[in-house]
Design an enzyme around this catalytic site. Structure first.
Site, short mmCIF file in Angstrom:
data_model
loop_
_atom_site.label_atom_id
_atom_site.label_comp_id
_atom_site.label_asym_id
_atom_site.label_seq_id
_atom_site.Cartn_x
_atom_site.Cartn_y
_atom_site.Cartn_z
N LYS A 244 0.83 -1.22 0.00
CA LYS A 244 0.00 0.00 0.00
C LYS A 244 0.86 1.26 0.00
CE LYS A 244 -4.31 -1.69 2.07
NZ LYS A 244 -5.12 -1.69 3.31
N HIS A 294 -4.96 -11.53 -0.40
CA HIS A 294 -6.27 -11.22 -0.96
C HIS A 294 -6.78 -12.27 -1.95
CE1 HIS A 294 -6.94 -7.48 1.06
NE2 HIS A 294 -5.72 -7.07 0.74
P1 C2E Z 1 -8.76 -2.99 4.52
O1 C2E Z 1 -9.67 -1.86 4.83
O2 C2E Z 1 -7.71 -3.29 5.51
O3 C2E Z 1 -9.63 -4.29 4.31
C1 C2E Z 1 -9.08 -5.60 4.22
C2 C2E Z 1 -10.05 -6.56 3.68
O4 C2E Z 1 -11.09 -6.74 4.65
C3 C2E Z 1 -10.75 -6.16 2.40
O5 C2E Z 1 -10.02 -6.47 1.26
C4 C2E Z 1 -12.03 -6.96 2.49
O6 C2E Z 1 -11.82 -8.31 2.14
C5 C2E Z 1 -12.35 -6.92 3.97
N1 C2E Z 1 -13.18 -5.77 4.28
C6 C2E Z 1 -12.82 -4.61 4.78
N2 C2E Z 1 -13.86 -3.77 4.94
C7 C2E Z 1 -14.94 -4.43 4.48
C8 C2E Z 1 -16.33 -4.12 4.38
O7 C2E Z 1 -16.77 -3.04 4.73
N3 C2E Z 1 -17.16 -5.07 3.87
C9 C2E Z 1 -16.69 -6.29 3.49
N4 C2E Z 1 -17.54 -7.19 3.00
N5 C2E Z 1 -15.36 -6.61 3.55
C10 C2E Z 1 -14.51 -5.70 4.06
P2 C2E Z 1 -10.34 -5.74 -0.13
O8 C2E Z 1 -11.79 -5.64 -0.35
O9 C2E Z 1 -9.55 -6.42 -1.18
O10 C2E Z 1 -9.79 -4.31 0.10
C11 C2E Z 1 -8.43 -4.01 0.13
C12 C2E Z 1 -8.19 -2.62 0.66
O11 C2E Z 1 -8.75 -1.71 -0.26
C13 C2E Z 1 -8.80 -2.27 2.00
O12 C2E Z 1 -8.03 -2.71 3.11
C14 C2E Z 1 -8.85 -0.78 1.91
O13 C2E Z 1 -7.58 -0.21 2.17
C15 C2E Z 1 -9.16 -0.57 0.45
N6 C2E Z 1 -10.62 -0.41 0.27
C16 C2E Z 1 -11.55 -1.38 0.14
N7 C2E Z 1 -12.77 -0.86 -0.03
C17 C2E Z 1 -12.63 0.50 0.01
C18 C2E Z 1 -13.53 1.61 -0.10
O14 C2E Z 1 -14.76 1.46 -0.25
N8 C2E Z 1 -12.99 2.87 -0.03
C19 C2E Z 1 -11.65 3.05 0.18
N9 C2E Z 1 -11.18 4.30 0.28
N10 C2E Z 1 -10.76 2.03 0.29
C20 C2E Z 1 -11.26 0.77 0.19
C1 SIN Z 2 -5.80 -4.51 9.26
O1 SIN Z 2 -6.92 -4.48 9.22
O2 SIN Z 2 -5.22 -3.65 9.65
C2 SIN Z 2 -5.10 -5.58 8.87
C3 SIN Z 2 -5.44 -6.01 7.68
C4 SIN Z 2 -5.15 -5.24 6.67
O3 SIN Z 2 -5.10 -4.20 6.88
O4 SIN Z 2 -4.97 -5.69 5.67
C1 SIN Z 3 -6.13 -4.69 3.83
O1 SIN Z 3 -6.03 -5.71 3.51
O2 SIN Z 3 -5.81 -4.16 4.77
C2 SIN Z 3 -6.72 -4.06 3.06
C3 SIN Z 3 -6.59 -4.69 2.23
C4 SIN Z 3 -5.46 -5.40 2.46
O3 SIN Z 3 -5.39 -6.08 3.31
O4 SIN Z 3 -4.61 -5.26 1.77
FE FE Z 4 -4.07 -5.99 1.82
FE FE Z 5 -4.89 -5.70 5.07
#
Ligand code: C2E
Ligand code: SIN
Ligand code: SIN
Ligand code: FE
Ligand code: FE
Length: 369
Positions: A244, A294
């Site tokens: 990231k 992922h």
């Molecule tokens: P993250 O916020 O750390 O989320 C990690 C993973 O947790 C996500 O991977 C997803 O599998 C799950 N997750 C997190 N929040 C939610 C949610 O509200 N609903 C559901 N069903 N699952 C959730 P993912 O989807 O591949 O996302 C990767 C990263 O992309 C996220 O890490 C975040 O940094 C970003 N992201 C995802 N959705 C959004 C969004 O709507 N807006 C923004 N600004 N960033 C997003």
């Molecule tokens: C976290 O939620 O902080 C750990 C997972 C992630 O960010 O990907």
């Molecule tokens: C997150 O995984 O924290 C967000 C998505 C990710 O894990 O990379």
């Molecule tokens: Fe991630």
């Molecule tokens: Fe993560």
């Protein structure tokens, strides 16, 4: 002919002795073991009453007893000399063999008190020199006068050469080991620093990654991961989102949903992690989590769309904890979910997002508290 036969026989025995010492040097990195083998061979090949190895501490510039054979008292073990002090100290300082016909009459025998119960007479001190560096002294004692043959002295000096090699090998190993440990600690401190910096950028509250890492480690242990593999797991977990770093603030910190193009950039983060970490040998085994966290069990994840057990186990374990913690945390794009909803969601995702076995283990591990 008899004399010739005897001489040949002796040569052969000495060669055999040298081979035994060589074998000890290559088999053992424990210097004491090697020196003891060497002294045993010396005693039997040179027919002397006692022998000792003093090693030089280069910082203190002092010689101290390291190994001995044939002594009757504990006195000789207390031998400690400054470089240049006594006959052994002179041998080391002047880099040459020193011999004394009769120790009781020799003015330079500064350890006379330590050797009071030994009744030693003849004495030889040979410096241990390897690659031009003095590392100690080999000492030989006899309780009656002796007039050694040049062959005898040659062999004594050969043994000293082998002792020097043994010392050099052991200290190379020790310093290599030491720098490896230091390097590993430096790496882990660096990883902790990176990980913390990443958290500071997109986490609403501090300590997310550390908490995820700890829960994921517990789950990994429960699933039979241990030893070095667990250390790699921990590093991978701490660095899971290092990719990231390549995602701009405008996307990472966006308060609402991502557009199609923004998602394309966000979904690059596992590949970016791979590109960053793969060249670092120390972290190659920790790559599974940053690269594959992922991927989804049903094959709909990214970056490669791996399916089922194609996904490395470490990443399958980590993914459950990652999502669980992400849901329970405030994100720039949504508020935290209640704990029960997060658990409920994890349960629903068995065999879709998550490996069902890992999911089961996760529910068990986290309900035990
Ligand atoms: P993250 O916020 O750390 O989320 C990690 C993973 O947790 C996500 O991977 C997803 O599998 C799950 N997750 C997190 N929040 C939610 C949610 O509200 N609903 C559901 N069903 N699952 C959730 P993912 O989807 O591949 O996302 C990767 C990263 O992309 C996220 O890490 C975040 O940094 C970003 N992201 C995802 N959705 C959004 C969004 O709507 N807006 C923004 N600004 N960033 C997003
Ligand atoms: C976290 O939620 O902080 C750990 C997972 C992630 O960010 O990907
Ligand atoms: C997150 O995984 O924290 C967000 C998505 C990710 O894990 O990379
Ligand atoms: Fe991630
Ligand atoms: Fe993560």
């Amino acid at each position: 002919r008899a004399a010739l036969h005897e001489q040949t026989e002796r040569q052969l025995q000495r060669l055999t002795a040298l081979r035994a010492i060589d074998a000890a040097i290559s088999a053992s990195l424990d210097l004491r073991i090697t020196l003891n083998v060497l002294l045993d061979q010396l005693m039997s090949q040179l027919n002397v009453d006692a022998a000792a190895v003093l090693l030089l501490n280069p910082t203190l510039q002092r010689l101290a007893f390291a190994a001995g054979r044939g002594f009757k008292t504990k006195g000789p073990e207390l031998s400690e000399l400054r470089l240049g002090e006594g006959y052994a100290g002179r041998a080391a300082l002047e880099r040459k063999t020193v011999s004394v016909r009769s120790l009781p009459e020799a003015p330079g025998f500064t350890r006379a008190k330590l050797f009071a119960g030994e009744n030693v007479v003849a004495y030889f001190a040979v410096p241990l020199i390897s690659k031009g560096v003095v590392s100690g002294v080999l000492e030989v004692f006899h309780r009656s006068p002796m007039t050694p043959h040049p062959d005898w002295l040659d062999f004594l000096e050969t043994l000293a050469g082998q002792a020097a090699i043994a010392v050099e090998n052991a200290s190379l190993f020790t310093s290599l080991q030491k720098s490896n440990v230091e390097l590993a600690l430096a790496y882990d401190a660096t990883i902790a620093g990176w990980s913390h910096a990443l958290d500071m950028r997109d986490r609403e509250t501090e300590g997310h990654t550390l908490r995820v890492t700890e829960v994921a480690e517990r789950l990994a242990k429960a699933m039979g991961i241990g030893g070095a593999e667990l250390a790699h797991f921990r590093r991978g977990a701490l660095l899971h989102d290092i990719g990231k770093m390549g995602v701009p603030d405008s996307i990472l910190l966006k308060p609402g949903p991502l557009t199609e193009d923004e998602w394309k950039v966000m979904r690059l983060h596992p590949q970016l992690a791979y590109d960053m970490l793969a060249p670092i040998a120390h972290l190659r085994s920790a790559l599974d989590i940053p690269y594959c966290h992922h991927e989804k069990w049903d094959g709909t994840g990214y970056p490669r769309g791996l399916k089922g057990e194609e996904i490395p186990l470490a990443a399958r374990i980590f993914a459950v904890v990652d999502v669980w913690d992400a849901l329970r945390s405030d994100r720039p794009y949504r508020a935290a979910w209640p704990e029960d909803d997060a658990r409920e969601y994890i349960c629903q995702q068995g065999s879709r997002h998550f490996d069902p076995k890992v999911m089961e283990a996760f529910l068990k591990v986290t309900s035990d508290g």
